[in-house]
Scaffold this active site. Structure first.
Site: not given
Ligand SMILES: Cc1cc2nc3c(=O)[nH]c(=O)nc-3n(C[C@H](O)[C@H](O)[C@H](O)COP(=O)(O)O)c2cc1C
Length: 329
Positions: A105, A207, A230
């Protein structure tokens, strides 16, 4: 189960899918996870990050609610004190299929307290956390982190090796650095350097927004699995559609606006059931823009929906969209 179903072994746990749900704070609650589970019966779901301190202080919160029907589900813990992390793991271990530790995070509030991605700058503390949690639970422990703190301190390979040494059974890597936050594009090719460097499976993350991207990410990153975050917001069938393609070579189309409105209503109704009408409607506001995209008059509909607290009026707006909302050309 389809005979071609791709499987993953995480410690002593077999998962009949190589696609997992990435944790999203304030998003991947029990309700959203169940919407995803209605489609994918096999993927590994993940809770949003759960503060270890909060769990230790108060065990009865909605964030740790689950039931057997959503398994396999990873519970993600956030914190930096090995003893508190272990105590929190002990509290949730009966509910979880595995415990994931947040080491990625990037937000200031979290890293200032030495939690989240700050642990990538303190690998020995990260290791102590994994060891402490591992000693407390007999379910697998995994870690989720990034490429590193910044472009010139990408330490994900050494970090992954250390987490494996500490007892982690899998790792998920968001292919960005902390400095990037969510900007730019995820660098899946960096992750290919991890192949052969660890014996435990690794999930590539960042992504993945379509079946095409999932396929590309797996090929480029050489990862054992992928974690999708997402893209689940606004399409709770995406993980199922990716699995269907990877396992059976069946290309299911993206849901159209009618299907998305049905998903939206099911999701909204379930949030209301879970949180009560007023809280459920307020909580749901963040999801309207993700379900209602690319339609004529979309911004006006979205505005009306996010400002509406009356359930019947929300349903009328959804019906209006159904009647008028044709896709933008
Ligand atoms: C709104 C939001 C909340 C997130 N909360 C967490 C979380 O609680 N724990 C974590 O490890 N990553 C968290 N992430 C990161 C996501 O798990 C992920 O690594 C990141 O969004 C990239 O992947 P994606 O493009 O598939 O969304 C968060 C991301 C977003 C946008």
């Amino acid at each position: 189960m389809n005979l071609n179903t791709k499987q993953l072994k995480i410690g002593n746990l077999y998962i009949n899918s190589i696609v997992s749900l990435a944790p999203l704070a304030g998003v991947t609650d029990y309700v959203l996870r169940k919407q995803i589970r209605n489609y994918s019966k096999t993927c590994l779901l993940t809770t949003e990050m759960i503060s270890s301190e909060a769990i230790v202080q108060n065990q009865n919160c909605k964030i740790i609610y689950t039931d057997k029907s959503e398994q396999p589900v990873a519970f993600q813990l956030e914190g930096h004190k090995p003893d508190i992390m272990a105590k929190a793991a002990n509290i949730i271990k009966e509910k979880a299929s595995l415990i994931d530790i947040n080491m990625g995070c990037p937000i200031n509030k979290i890293v200032k307290g030495n939690d989240g991605c700050a642990l990538m700058k303190n690998p020995s503390l990260a290791k102590d956390i994994v060891v402490a949690v591992k000693e407390t639970v007999n379910i697998p422990v995994t870690c989720k982190f990034r490429l590193g703190w910044s472009q010139d301190s990408k330490n994900f390979i050494k970090f992954a090796q250390l987490m494996q040494e500490a007892g982690a059974s899998a790792v998920t890597i968001h292919a960005r650095t902390r400095a990037q936050l969510y900007s730019g594009t995820a660098s899946w090719s960096d992750l290919a350097d991890l192949k052969g460097e660890i014996d435990i499976p690794y999930f590539a993350n960042g992504d993945i927004t379509s079946i095409e991207k999932a396929k590309e990410c797996l090929a480029v990153s050489k990862a054992d699995g992928i974690a999708v975050g997402r893209a689940n917001m606004g399409d709770v069938s995406i993980i199922y559609r990716i699995e269907k393609y990877l396992n059976e070579n069946i290309l299911l189309p993206e849901p159209d606006i009618n299907e998305k409105l049905i998903m939206l209503k099911n999701h909204l109704d379930a949030e209301i059931k879970f949180r009560g009408e007023e809280n459920g409607i307020k909580f749901f506001r963040k999801f309207y823009p993700t379900y209602i995209k690319n339609i004529r008059g979309g911004s006006e509909y979205r505005y009306r929906l996010v400002t509406e607290l009356n359930y019947d009026k929300i349903i009328s707006i959804l019906k209006e969209i159904l009647l008028n909302g044709t896709k933008k050309q």
